[in-house]
Each structure stands twice: as structure tokens, then as C-alpha cells.
Design a protein around this motif. Structure first.
Motif, short mmCIF file in Angstrom:
data_model
loop_
_atom_site.label_atom_id
_atom_site.label_comp_id
_atom_site.label_asym_id
_atom_site.label_seq_id
_atom_site.Cartn_x
_atom_site.Cartn_y
_atom_site.Cartn_z
N THR A 102 56.46 41.95 3.74
CA THR A 102 56.60 43.28 4.34
C THR A 102 55.85 43.31 5.67
N ASN A 103 55.96 44.41 6.39
CA ASN A 103 55.24 44.54 7.66
C ASN A 103 53.74 44.37 7.49
N LYS A 104 53.21 44.87 6.39
CA LYS A 104 51.77 44.75 6.13
C LYS A 104 51.39 43.27 5.94
N VAL A 105 52.21 42.54 5.20
CA VAL A 105 51.96 41.11 4.98
C VAL A 105 52.08 40.36 6.31
N LYS A 106 53.11 40.70 7.10
CA LYS A 106 53.30 40.04 8.40
C LYS A 106 52.09 40.26 9.30
N LYS A 107 51.58 41.48 9.34
CA LYS A 107 50.41 41.79 10.18
C LYS A 107 49.20 40.97 9.74
N THR A 108 49.04 40.82 8.44
CA THR A 108 47.93 40.02 7.92
C THR A 108 48.09 38.56 8.32
N LYS A 109 49.31 38.03 8.21
CA LYS A 109 49.57 36.64 8.60
C LYS A 109 49.33 36.45 10.10
N ARG A 111 47.26 38.20 11.95
CA ARG A 111 45.81 38.23 12.14
C ARG A 111 45.18 36.88 11.79
N TYR A 145 56.47 35.16 14.47
CA TYR A 145 56.18 36.55 14.14
C TYR A 145 56.21 37.45 15.37
#
Length: 165
Positions: A102-109, A111, A145
Motif C-alpha cells: 500500500t502507499n504506507k508500505v511504499k513510503k516506508t520502503k 524511507r 518507487y
């Protein structure tokens, strides 16, 4: 060994970022309008098929061609996960959520990859080729990403990351 440029990139659930890039270019090379359908979605006419305009029919044909390409490159496990999808965009979006998150997972990756980039240094037992491979994997991950780093900044980072010896 070189692959035929007409050979579709098979997807078995591994190395999604690599497959995604290859598939994107494969579809675009067949017909750029197909990629538009995958990326933007297709309009599904609300009226019966007999009342479709020529434009409606063309969009539906492009969607079917894009679906055919996508389903042709899946192994049985991936096919089962995607078989309920009715549009190429739906398949593509489901693949992204399944294999990128999800977008949250993508943002974490993103980072984590940015942190790895900032802390990147050559290892003492590493030669230039291995260091460059590791660097390329990390920066290509960022690019996958949507976080492309300008080439001159990449070159500077590589130079500053070298051991003094």
C-alpha cells in the motif's frame, strides 16, 4: 544469452520491480494506447454492447488486448490471484498493491532506501564492481518507487563512498 525483443517477460511472483519495468516497456512497444489503458483504466460503457460507439468498442478491444498480454505472462499462482479482474488497470493496480504494498508500505520502503543511500559506503572486502552493483540495486529501487536521484548527485555519492585506499 540475449532474449528476443518480442518475448514477453514472465512473472512468477519474484523480482517484481524488475518485471514491472520490463513489462511496462513491452506493452508500450506493442501499442502505446495499450499502456494508456493499463495506466489510466478503461471506460466501461453502461449501455448494451449493441449501443456501443466505435470509440467504446475500441477502448474495450484495447483493454482485452492488454488483459491478454498480462494474463499470458503469469504463472498459475499469479493467474489465480488476478483472474477475477475485469480490466487491465485493475490487474496492474492489484499487482502493485500485492508486490509493492500500500502507499504506507511504499513510503516506508522509500524511507529505508533513502536511509541506505545516505549511509552508503564501500565495504573493506568489496571491489568496485560489487560496490557498484549494490549501489545500483539501491538507487534502482528508489527509482522504481518514483524517487529518481539526479545523475550528478549519484556520481558524487559514489566517489565520496570509496575507501581512501
Amino acid at each position: 544469452m540475449a532474449q528476443s525483443i518480442d518475448k514477453m517477460p514472465f512473472f512468477d511472483g519474484t523480482q517484481y520491480a524488475h518485471w514491472k519495468t520490463r513489462m511496462k516497456f513491452f506493452i508500450k512497444s506493442k501499442d502505446y494506447k495499450l499502456w494508456d489503458i493499463v495506466e489510466d483504466g478503461t471506460f466501461v460503457p453502461q449501455q448494451s454492447k449493441t449501443d456501443w460507439s466505435a470509440e467504446d468498442r475500441k477502448k474495450m478491444e484495447l483493454n482485452c488486448k492488454a488483459l491478454h498480454i498480462l494474463f499470458s505472462v503469469f504463472g498459475p499462482n499469479i493467474y489465480e490471484k488476478m483472474s477475477s479482474c475485469e480490466s487491465a488497470k485493475e490487474v496492474w493496480d492489484k499487482l502493485e498493491v500485492t508486490y509493492e504494498g500500500t502507499n504506507k508500505v511504499k513510503k516506508t520502503k522509500i524511507r529505508l532506501l533513502n536511509l541506505a543511500y545516505e549511509n552508503f559506503k564501500m565495504d573493506s572486502e568489496e571491489d568496485i564492481e560489487k560496490m557498484f552493483d549494490r549501489f545500483s540495486t539501491m538507487t534502482n529501487g528508489l527509482k522504481g518507487y518514483g524517487e529518481a536521484i539526479p545523475e550528478e548527485k549519484l556520481v558524487r555519492k559514489l566517489i565520496y563512498s570509496l575507501l581512501e585506499s
